[in-house]
Design an enzyme around this catalytic site. Structure first.
Site, PDB file in Angstrom:
ATOM      1  N   ASP A 115       0.831  -1.181   0.000  1.00 33.57           N
ATOM      2  CA  ASP A 115       0.000   0.000   0.000  1.00 33.57           C
ATOM      3  C   ASP A 115       0.886   1.260   0.000  1.00 33.57           C
ATOM      4  O   ASP A 115       1.892   1.308  -0.700  1.00 33.57           O
ATOM      5  CB  ASP A 115      -0.963  -0.052   1.198  1.00 33.57           C
ATOM      6  CG  ASP A 115      -2.110   0.927   1.127  1.00 33.57           C
ATOM      7  OD1 ASP A 115      -3.139   0.595   0.513  1.00 33.57           O
ATOM      8  OD2 ASP A 115      -1.981   2.037   1.683  1.00 33.57           O
ATOM      9  N   GLU A 139       0.755  -5.531  -3.374  1.00 31.90           N
ATOM     10  CA  GLU A 139      -0.341  -4.558  -3.447  1.00 31.90           C
ATOM     11  C   GLU A 139       0.167  -3.139  -3.155  1.00 31.90           C
ATOM     12  O   GLU A 139      -0.318  -2.460  -2.243  1.00 31.90           O
ATOM     13  CB  GLU A 139      -1.454  -4.946  -2.474  1.00 31.90           C
ATOM     14  CG  GLU A 139      -2.460  -5.933  -3.037  1.00 31.90           C
ATOM     15  CD  GLU A 139      -3.301  -5.314  -4.164  1.00 31.90           C
ATOM     16  OE1 GLU A 139      -4.051  -4.371  -3.899  1.00 31.90           O
ATOM     17  OE2 GLU A 139      -3.197  -5.791  -5.310  1.00 31.90           O
ATOM     18  N   HIS A 281      -6.456  -7.074  -0.923  1.00 30.76           N
ATOM     19  CA  HIS A 281      -5.488  -5.979  -0.740  1.00 30.76           C
ATOM     20  C   HIS A 281      -4.631  -6.176   0.507  1.00 30.76           C
ATOM     21  O   HIS A 281      -3.423  -6.008   0.465  1.00 30.76           O
ATOM     22  CB  HIS A 281      -6.216  -4.642  -0.676  1.00 30.76           C
ATOM     23  CG  HIS A 281      -5.292  -3.468  -0.512  1.00 30.76           C
ATOM     24  ND1 HIS A 281      -4.268  -3.204  -1.395  1.00 30.76           N
ATOM     25  CD2 HIS A 281      -5.228  -2.500   0.442  1.00 30.76           C
ATOM     26  CE1 HIS A 281      -3.622  -2.111  -1.006  1.00 30.76           C
ATOM     27  NE2 HIS A 281      -4.176  -1.686   0.106  1.00 30.76           N
TER      28      HIS A 281
END
Length: 304
Positions: A115, A139, A281
């Site tokens: 992220d 991710e 995610h």
């Protein structure tokens, strides 16, 4: 540097301890495992994104016990790190994280990133290339994302969050980003105790101030341009750095859209793309073993 230590959450493993580093005007909390050595082994640094904490990495962390000096960090304003009176802009996060790397004098670092943690880690790496030996991405926020590849419900929620007043009500007052949106990003529901741990750092509207910034800054269809420029700042590093890099893909995945994956394959030097398994995610909860395996394999490519 604070010399206080406590036992980390059991999910990190029996050798893990929790520490706090004095950074700028606040503290950065992190979990560390030396696995019986003196801390001289090469560090493996885990960075999370929104709205999680180092807790997200516990299942990967515990699988790597003994591989090096493991360090899972809480970004400023998240987890058990301090919550200073700042804007929590991308630049604010970078300042505090940079100061943490310097406080611990970390070199020969393996970065394990997810992220916005990917954006912060790579931004640091681009300015300290001599201190990085390997990079693993899961991710990541590394390039602008095309809206047509994102779930329609997420695109509409992001628009709501970016609307002044409506966003504050959704994220800060009603706690719907952490309490409702976040739990929906898993293939299987989180255990009640685990969800409670993710919710714990955000008991009040003021404590949720850091959470609202990231969705507002997420670069969808190259908007906002300021985030695109922030990410572009480390693109040349990705393009030219010889350090081994691994990017994990997931089914169905979320941020690693087809265009971002194509961009990564064409742009990132010395990159291997590997199948990370099932996950949306917050993949550390659902497929931790492939990430741990990727860390070991990427470090082997780096000569560890």
């Amino acid at each position: 540097m604070s010399d206080t230590t406590t036992q980390a959450h059991p999910g990190f493993g029996v050798t893990a301890i929790a520490r706090d580093a004095e950074v700028l005007d606040s503290t950065i909390h992190y979990v560390e495992s030396l696995a019986g050595d003196d801390g001289s082994r090469d560090p493996i640094v885990f960075l999370h994104g929104n709205p999680t904490s180092s807790f997200l990495w516990r299942h990967v962390f515990s699988r790597l016990e003994g591989q090096g000096r493991l360090l899972a960090v809480d970004l400023i304003g998240f987890g058990d790190s301090g919550k200073p009176d700042i804007d929590y802009s991308l630049e604010d996060h970078q300042r505090y994280l940079d100061a943490w790397f310097d406080a611990l004098a970390l070199t020969d670092v393996t970065l394990v990133l997810q992220d916005y943690g990917a954006a912060f880690g790579l931004h640091w790496a681009s300015r300290h290339p001599d201190r990085v030996r390997a990079v693993v991405l899961a991710e990541p926020v590394i390039a602008a994302i095309e809206s047509e590849a994102l779930p329609e419900a997420f695109v509409s929620t992001r628009a709501l969050v970016r609307t002044p007043g409506d966003g504050e009500k959704f994220v800060l007052d009603d706690n719907r980003f952490v309490g409702e949106l976040f739990p929906g990003f898993f293939l299987q529901p989180l255990a009640d105790d685990d969800l409670a741990e993710y919710l714990r750092p955000f008991p009040t509207p003021e404590s949720r101030k850091p959470v609202i910034v990231f969705p507002r800054q997420l670069p969808v269809d190259a908007d906002p341009a300021s985030t695109v420029a922030y990410l572009d700042a480390f693109t040349e590093y990705l393009r030219t750095s010889d350090v081994p890099k691994t990017l994990l893909t997931y089914e169905p995945g979320f941020l690693l859209t087809p265009k971002v994956l194509k961009w990564a394959r064409a742009t990132i030097k010395n990159l291997e793309v590997v199948d990370g398994g099932a996950g949306i995610h917050f993949v550390q909860e659902e497929s931790p073993e492939p990430i741990a395996d990727a860390v070991v394999a990427t470090r082997a490519r780096a000569g560890f």
